[in-house]
Design a protein around this motif. Structure first.
Motif, PDB file in Angstrom:
ATOM      1  N   ARG A 247     -95.694  61.164  54.251  1.00 55.02           N
ATOM      2  CA  ARG A 247     -96.365  60.200  53.140  1.00 55.02           C
ATOM      3  C   ARG A 247     -94.997  60.161  52.504  1.00 55.02           C
ATOM      4  N   ARG A 248     -95.029  59.263  51.442  1.00 58.05           N
ATOM      5  CA  ARG A 248     -93.751  58.830  50.582  1.00 58.05           C
ATOM      6  C   ARG A 248     -93.463  60.204  49.852  1.00 58.05           C
ATOM      7  N   GLN A 249     -94.437  60.708  49.164  1.00 63.37           N
ATOM      8  CA  GLN A 249     -94.043  61.983  48.355  1.00 63.37           C
ATOM      9  C   GLN A 249     -93.529  62.945  48.953  1.00 63.37           C
ATOM     10  N   GLU A 250     -93.974  63.113  50.465  1.00 64.37           N
ATOM     11  CA  GLU A 250     -93.327  64.218  51.095  1.00 64.37           C
ATOM     12  C   GLU A 250     -91.960  63.869  51.491  1.00 64.37           C
ATOM     13  N   LEU A 251     -91.675  62.758  51.678  1.00 62.08           N
ATOM     14  CA  LEU A 251     -90.163  62.476  52.184  1.00 62.08           C
ATOM     15  C   LEU A 251     -89.164  62.695  50.899  1.00 62.08           C
ATOM     16  N   VAL A 252     -89.976  62.157  49.572  1.00 63.33           N
ATOM     17  CA  VAL A 252     -89.033  62.431  48.327  1.00 63.33           C
ATOM     18  C   VAL A 252     -88.852  63.760  48.073  1.00 63.33           C
ATOM     19  N   ASP A 253     -89.825  64.565  48.420  1.00 64.32           N
ATOM     20  CA  ASP A 253     -89.632  66.250  48.093  1.00 64.32           C
ATOM     21  C   ASP A 253     -89.135  67.042  49.083  1.00 64.32           C
ATOM     22  N   LEU A 254     -88.499  66.389  50.201  1.00 65.99           N
ATOM     23  CA  LEU A 254     -88.017  67.053  51.411  1.00 65.99           C
ATOM     24  C   LEU A 254     -86.922  67.735  51.205  1.00 65.99           C
ATOM     25  N   THR A 255     -86.697  69.039  51.507  1.00 63.13           N
ATOM     26  CA  THR A 255     -85.567  69.887  51.153  1.00 63.13           C
ATOM     27  C   THR A 255     -84.818  70.104  52.696  1.00 63.13           C
ATOM     28  N   TRP A 256     -83.711  70.792  52.732  1.00 64.64           N
ATOM     29  CA  TRP A 256     -83.049  70.913  54.151  1.00 64.64           C
ATOM     30  C   TRP A 256     -83.792  72.177  54.851  1.00 64.64           C
ATOM     31  N   GLU A 257     -84.432  73.045  53.974  1.00 63.55           N
ATOM     32  CA  GLU A 257     -85.054  74.227  54.773  1.00 63.55           C
ATOM     33  C   GLU A 257     -86.217  73.739  55.635  1.00 63.55           C
ATOM     34  N   GLN A 258     -86.745  72.434  55.083  1.00 60.35           N
ATOM     35  CA  GLN A 258     -87.938  72.123  56.005  1.00 60.35           C
ATOM     36  C   GLN A 258     -87.803  71.451  57.400  1.00 60.35           C
ATOM     37  N   ILE A 259     -86.455  71.297  57.424  1.00 60.78           N
ATOM     38  CA  ILE A 259     -85.990  70.595  58.667  1.00 60.78           C
ATOM     39  C   ILE A 259     -85.584  71.538  59.745  1.00 60.78           C
ATOM     40  N   ASN A 260     -85.887  71.342  60.823  1.00 58.50           N
ATOM     41  CA  ASN A 260     -85.789  72.210  61.995  1.00 58.50           C
ATOM     42  C   ASN A 260     -85.128  71.298  62.942  1.00 58.50           C
ATOM     43  N   LEU A 261     -83.806  71.173  63.066  1.00 62.46           N
ATOM     44  CA  LEU A 261     -83.338  70.119  64.177  1.00 62.46           C
ATOM     45  C   LEU A 261     -83.196  70.761  65.643  1.00 62.46           C
ATOM     46  N   ASP A 262     -83.327  72.190  65.666  1.00 62.97           N
ATOM     47  CA  ASP A 262     -83.292  72.737  66.960  1.00 62.97           C
ATOM     48  C   ASP A 262     -84.832  72.775  67.594  1.00 62.97           C
ATOM     49  N   ASN A 263     -85.491  72.707  66.837  1.00 62.90           N
ATOM     50  CA  ASN A 263     -87.300  72.457  67.320  1.00 62.90           C
ATOM     51  C   ASN A 263     -87.737  71.323  67.195  1.00 62.90           C
ATOM     52  N   GLN A 264     -86.822  70.226  66.573  1.00 65.16           N
ATOM     53  CA  GLN A 264     -87.185  68.780  66.269  1.00 65.16           C
ATOM     54  C   GLN A 264     -88.368  68.809  65.657  1.00 65.16           C
ATOM     55  N   THR A 265     -88.414  69.610  64.430  1.00 60.76           N
ATOM     56  CA  THR A 265     -89.784  69.674  63.567  1.00 60.76           C
ATOM     57  C   THR A 265     -89.611  69.409  61.926  1.00 60.76           C
TER      58      THR A 265
ATOM     59  N   ARG B 132     -91.401  70.661  58.553  1.00 60.25           N
ATOM     60  CA  ARG B 132     -92.574  71.406  57.874  1.00 60.25           C
ATOM     61  C   ARG B 132     -92.578  70.801  56.322  1.00 60.25           C
ATOM     62  N   VAL B 133     -94.010  70.166  56.228  1.00 57.11           N
ATOM     63  CA  VAL B 133     -94.075  69.147  54.824  1.00 57.11           C
ATOM     64  C   VAL B 133     -95.357  70.152  54.201  1.00 57.11           C
ATOM     65  N   LEU B 134     -95.247  69.953  52.798  1.00 59.26           N
ATOM     66  CA  LEU B 134     -96.582  70.279  52.176  1.00 59.26           C
ATOM     67  C   LEU B 134     -97.080  69.014  51.589  1.00 59.26           C
TER      68      LEU B 134
ATOM     69  N   GLY C 148    -103.201  68.766  48.561  1.00 62.62           N
ATOM     70  CA  GLY C 148    -103.936  69.710  48.435  1.00 62.62           C
ATOM     71  C   GLY C 148    -103.086  70.938  48.951  1.00 62.62           C
ATOM     72  N   LYS C 149    -101.715  70.963  49.069  1.00 60.11           N
ATOM     73  CA  LYS C 149    -100.779  71.966  49.384  1.00 60.11           C
ATOM     74  C   LYS C 149    -101.019  72.537  50.769  1.00 60.11           C
ATOM     75  N   LYS C 150    -101.512  71.539  51.424  1.00 63.19           N
ATOM     76  CA  LYS C 150    -101.561  71.908  52.988  1.00 63.19           C
ATOM     77  C   LYS C 150    -100.221  71.738  53.808  1.00 63.19           C
ATOM     78  N   GLU C 151    -100.040  72.902  54.380  1.00 63.71           N
ATOM     79  CA  GLU C 151     -98.755  72.630  55.232  1.00 63.71           C
ATOM     80  C   GLU C 151     -99.243  71.942  56.573  1.00 63.71           C
ATOM     81  N   ARG C 152     -97.990  70.992  56.760  1.00 65.95           N
ATOM     82  CA  ARG C 152     -98.128  70.334  58.336  1.00 65.95           C
ATOM     83  C   ARG C 152     -96.808  70.488  58.977  1.00 65.95           C
ATOM     84  N   LEU C 153     -96.695  70.496  60.309  1.00 63.33           N
ATOM     85  CA  LEU C 153     -95.537  70.547  60.919  1.00 63.33           C
ATOM     86  C   LEU C 153     -95.532  69.205  61.666  1.00 63.33           C
ATOM     87  N   LEU C 154     -94.631  68.052  61.462  1.00 62.83           N
ATOM     88  CA  LEU C 154     -94.407  67.022  61.989  1.00 62.83           C
ATOM     89  C   LEU C 154     -93.337  67.088  63.151  1.00 62.83           C
ATOM     90  N   PRO C 155     -93.647  66.347  64.359  1.00 67.70           N
ATOM     91  CA  PRO C 155     -92.501  66.258  65.018  1.00 67.70           C
ATOM     92  C   PRO C 155     -91.294  65.262  64.616  1.00 67.70           C
TER      93      PRO C 155
END
Length: 80
Positions: A11-29, A31-33, A36-43
């Motif tokens: 979602r747009r807001q998830e992109l705006v709030d994205l930090t480096w700790e949420q990105i795992n380039l090794d696993n190619q995923t 992690r976004v909140l 409703g503060k639900k955590e999702r793991l996106l490929p």
């Protein structure tokens, strides 16, 4: 940014709030909140992984800290 939005389902807001700790380039995923503060793991699509590597090379060391936002505005990036 647009390729990431189009390929990940973020979602747009998830992109705006994205930090480096949420990105795992090794696993190619990412992690976004989401709603409703639900955590999702996106490929991460294979097309955006080299773009992330190129983007990281352009940033200063302090901008890569795990808690820093991935996408910077003009003020925080030092651009005028």
């Amino acid at each position: 940014m647009f390729k990431l939005l189009a390929t990940s389902g973020m979602r747009r807001q998830e992109l705006v709030d994205l930090t480096w700790e949420q990105i795992n380039l090794d696993n190619q995923t990412i992690r976004v909140l989401g709603k409703g503060k639900k955590e999702r793991l996106l490929p991460l699509h294979a097309i955006v992984i080299p773009l992330f590597h190129q983007y990281r090379q352009r940033l200063m060391k302090h901008q890569l800290h795990y808690s820093e936002p991935v996408f910077l505005d003009k003020i925080s990036s030092g651009l005028k």
